[in-house]
Design a protein around this motif. Sequence first.
Motif, PDB file in Angstrom:
ATOM      1  N   MET A  82       0.191  -6.381   2.882  1.00  0.00           N
ATOM      2  CA  MET A  82       0.064  -6.723   1.468  1.00  0.00           C
ATOM      3  C   MET A  82      -1.021  -7.748   1.185  1.00  0.00           C
ATOM      4  SD  MET A  82       2.486  -4.818   0.167  1.00  0.00           S
ATOM      5  CE  MET A  82       2.807  -5.495  -1.448  1.00  0.00           C
ATOM      6  N   LEU A  83      -1.400  -8.553   2.170  1.00  0.00           N
ATOM      7  CA  LEU A  83      -2.388  -9.615   1.969  1.00  0.00           C
ATOM      8  C   LEU A  83      -3.581  -9.343   2.873  1.00  0.00           C
ATOM      9  CD1 LEU A  83       0.048 -12.674   2.009  1.00  0.00           C
ATOM     10  CD2 LEU A  83      -0.808 -11.436   0.010  1.00  0.00           C
ATOM     11  N   GLY A  99      -0.756  -3.608  -9.969  1.00  0.00           N
ATOM     12  CA  GLY A  99      -1.859  -4.551  -9.976  1.00  0.00           C
ATOM     13  C   GLY A  99      -1.558  -5.856  -9.263  1.00  0.00           C
ATOM     14  N   LEU A 100      -0.588  -5.834  -8.356  1.00  0.00           N
ATOM     15  CA  LEU A 100      -0.194  -7.041  -7.626  1.00  0.00           C
ATOM     16  C   LEU A 100      -0.622  -7.028  -6.169  1.00  0.00           C
ATOM     17  CD1 LEU A 100       3.451  -7.530  -9.000  1.00  0.00           C
ATOM     18  CD2 LEU A 100       1.371  -8.742  -9.697  1.00  0.00           C
ATOM     19  N   TYR A 101      -1.363  -6.007  -5.775  1.00  0.00           N
ATOM     20  CA  TYR A 101      -1.758  -5.918  -4.369  1.00  0.00           C
ATOM     21  C   TYR A 101      -2.691  -7.064  -4.006  1.00  0.00           C
ATOM     22  CZ  TYR A 101      -3.486  -4.017   0.019  1.00  0.00           C
ATOM     23  OH  TYR A 101      -3.813  -3.848   1.343  1.00  0.00           O
ATOM     24  N   ASP A 102      -2.502  -7.583  -2.818  1.00  0.00           N
ATOM     25  CA  ASP A 102      -3.299  -8.702  -2.301  1.00  0.00           C
ATOM     26  C   ASP A 102      -3.110  -9.963  -3.149  1.00  0.00           C
ATOM     27  OD1 ASP A 102      -4.945 -10.009  -0.542  1.00  0.00           O
ATOM     28  OD2 ASP A 102      -6.806  -9.376  -1.516  1.00  0.00           O
ATOM     29  N   GLN A 126      11.685  -2.615   8.015  1.00  0.00           N
ATOM     30  CA  GLN A 126      10.549  -2.890   7.147  1.00  0.00           C
ATOM     31  C   GLN A 126       9.468  -1.823   7.259  1.00  0.00           C
ATOM     32  OE1 GLN A 126       8.974  -6.809   7.508  1.00  0.00           O
ATOM     33  NE2 GLN A 126      10.898  -7.830   7.026  1.00  0.00           N
ATOM     34  N   GLU A 127       9.397  -1.148   8.407  1.00  0.00           N
ATOM     35  CA  GLU A 127       8.407  -0.086   8.560  1.00  0.00           C
ATOM     36  C   GLU A 127       8.611   1.027   7.534  1.00  0.00           C
ATOM     37  OE1 GLU A 127       8.748  -2.330  12.285  1.00  0.00           O
ATOM     38  OE2 GLU A 127      10.170  -1.410  10.901  1.00  0.00           O
ATOM     39  N   ALA A 128       9.867   1.253   7.132  1.00  0.00           N
ATOM     40  CA  ALA A 128      10.132   2.287   6.140  1.00  0.00           C
ATOM     41  C   ALA A 128       9.765   1.855   4.728  1.00  0.00           C
ATOM     42  CB  ALA A 128      11.619   2.670   6.182  1.00  0.00           C
ATOM     43  N   LEU A 129       9.567   0.547   4.519  1.00  0.00           N
ATOM     44  CA  LEU A 129       9.245   0.029   3.197  1.00  0.00           C
ATOM     45  C   LEU A 129       7.757  -0.196   2.980  1.00  0.00           C
ATOM     46  CD1 LEU A 129      12.052  -2.700   2.972  1.00  0.00           C
ATOM     47  CD2 LEU A 129      12.137  -0.376   2.064  1.00  0.00           C
ATOM     48  N   VAL A 130       6.963  -0.078   4.037  1.00  0.00           N
ATOM     49  CA  VAL A 130       5.552  -0.452   3.932  1.00  0.00           C
ATOM     50  C   VAL A 130       4.822   0.399   2.905  1.00  0.00           C
ATOM     51  CG1 VAL A 130       3.359  -0.459   5.169  1.00  0.00           C
ATOM     52  CG2 VAL A 130       5.380  -1.419   6.243  1.00  0.00           C
ATOM     53  N   TYR A 131       4.902   1.724   3.050  1.00  0.00           N
ATOM     54  CA  TYR A 131       4.141   2.581   2.135  1.00  0.00           C
ATOM     55  C   TYR A 131       4.649   2.494   0.700  1.00  0.00           C
ATOM     56  CZ  TYR A 131       2.037   6.619  -0.088  1.00  0.00           C
ATOM     57  OH  TYR A 131       1.358   7.442  -0.949  1.00  0.00           O
ATOM     58  N   PRO A 132       5.968   2.596   0.418  1.00  0.00           N
ATOM     59  CA  PRO A 132       6.413   2.463  -0.987  1.00  0.00           C
ATOM     60  C   PRO A 132       5.991   1.138  -1.619  1.00  0.00           C
ATOM     61  CG  PRO A 132       8.168   3.339   0.365  1.00  0.00           C
ATOM     62  CD  PRO A 132       7.092   2.907   1.309  1.00  0.00           C
ATOM     63  N   LEU A 133       6.121   0.038  -0.883  1.00  0.00           N
ATOM     64  CA  LEU A 133       5.741  -1.256  -1.440  1.00  0.00           C
ATOM     65  C   LEU A 133       4.227  -1.344  -1.647  1.00  0.00           C
ATOM     66  CD1 LEU A 133       8.054  -3.653   0.617  1.00  0.00           C
ATOM     67  CD2 LEU A 133       8.327  -2.927  -1.758  1.00  0.00           C
ATOM     68  N   TYR A 134       3.478  -0.787  -0.722  1.00  0.00           N
ATOM     69  CA  TYR A 134       2.022  -0.765  -0.870  1.00  0.00           C
ATOM     70  C   TYR A 134       1.625   0.030  -2.112  1.00  0.00           C
ATOM     71  CZ  TYR A 134      -2.816   0.659   0.039  1.00  0.00           C
ATOM     72  OH  TYR A 134      -4.159   0.916  -0.068  1.00  0.00           O
ATOM     73  N   TYR A 135       2.234   1.179  -2.316  1.00  0.00           N
ATOM     74  CA  TYR A 135       1.903   2.034  -3.461  1.00  0.00           C
ATOM     75  C   TYR A 135       2.312   1.366  -4.777  1.00  0.00           C
ATOM     76  CZ  TYR A 135       1.836   6.121  -6.533  1.00  0.00           C
ATOM     77  OH  TYR A 135       1.582   6.993  -7.556  1.00  0.00           O
ATOM     78  N   LEU A 136       3.511   0.785  -4.808  1.00  0.00           N
ATOM     79  CA  LEU A 136       3.986   0.148  -6.036  1.00  0.00           C
ATOM     80  C   LEU A 136       3.150  -1.083  -6.393  1.00  0.00           C
ATOM     81  CD1 LEU A 136       7.877   0.392  -5.588  1.00  0.00           C
ATOM     82  CD2 LEU A 136       6.444   1.680  -7.183  1.00  0.00           C
TER      83      LEU A 136
END
Length: 273
Positions: free
Chosen positions: A214-215, A131-134, A116-126
């Motif tokens: 993400m939250l 417009g789905l952050y938080d 999951q550490e490898a997915l943090v930045y791509p998911l955060y950016y996407l």
Amino acid sequence: MTALRRYPVLLALCLAALFMVVPFLIVAVNAVKSPAEYSQHGPLSLPHGLYLDGLKDFWQRVDYSQKLVNSVVISGSVALFATALSVLNAYAIGIGRIRGRTWVLAFFVLANMLPQEALVYPLYYLSKQAGLYDTRLSVIIVFTVIQSAFGTYLLSSVLGQFPREIVEAARIDGANKWQILVRIVVPVSRPTLGVLLVFFFIWTWNEFLLPLVMLVSNDNQTVSVALGVLQGQRLMDATMTNAAALLGVLPAVVFFLVFQRTLTRGIAVGAVK
């Protein structure tokens, strides 16, 4: 003791159950113990009475009721959506026999191996771009895809052994692909789907890293994030730590006990097959 020596598997199960139950009991005992009793007699002593201030303080400090609602909504939605998506994918791979089936399964295996550490930045950016952050929806979408990768891989092997005669007989009777899926495949695979549903709920409930990233707002955080954030506060005492741990794990334990029969039935059916 003689029976346990004759049956080493039973002995191993008893020891495993003991190692799982004892820490939970220690946490429960210390959650209702006053700080003075904890400091004087240690974590293994029994409380002289029920001290509930630790539970009340933790509940009010983190707004536990809102965190509980968020965790239930996210975990329940992920369990339902991931199971449904796994069924659709596995139906196409296991029974539909799509082209490149081996490569598709290899892709899902690779998705399960990614940290999951490898997915943090791509998911955060996407999520920022979409417009789905938080929002709880962003976490639901992410974990639905992550959990369905494992569910697809597991169900594909199960549905790959599904009797072809039943499917062919349904097609001769005039059933289309959706009718075969809903009326035949899903009812027959219900025990396995129940196991996936329970696992997906518990796994999502215990997730910490991605919900932490993400939250960020207090109104959207989950129970696991609230526990982790509270651990870093200097005013945290031992009894409140145990109270927080008890309130964090208790809903998952209750969910597991409620669906224990479903889990046992699914594992037993898989063993018989």
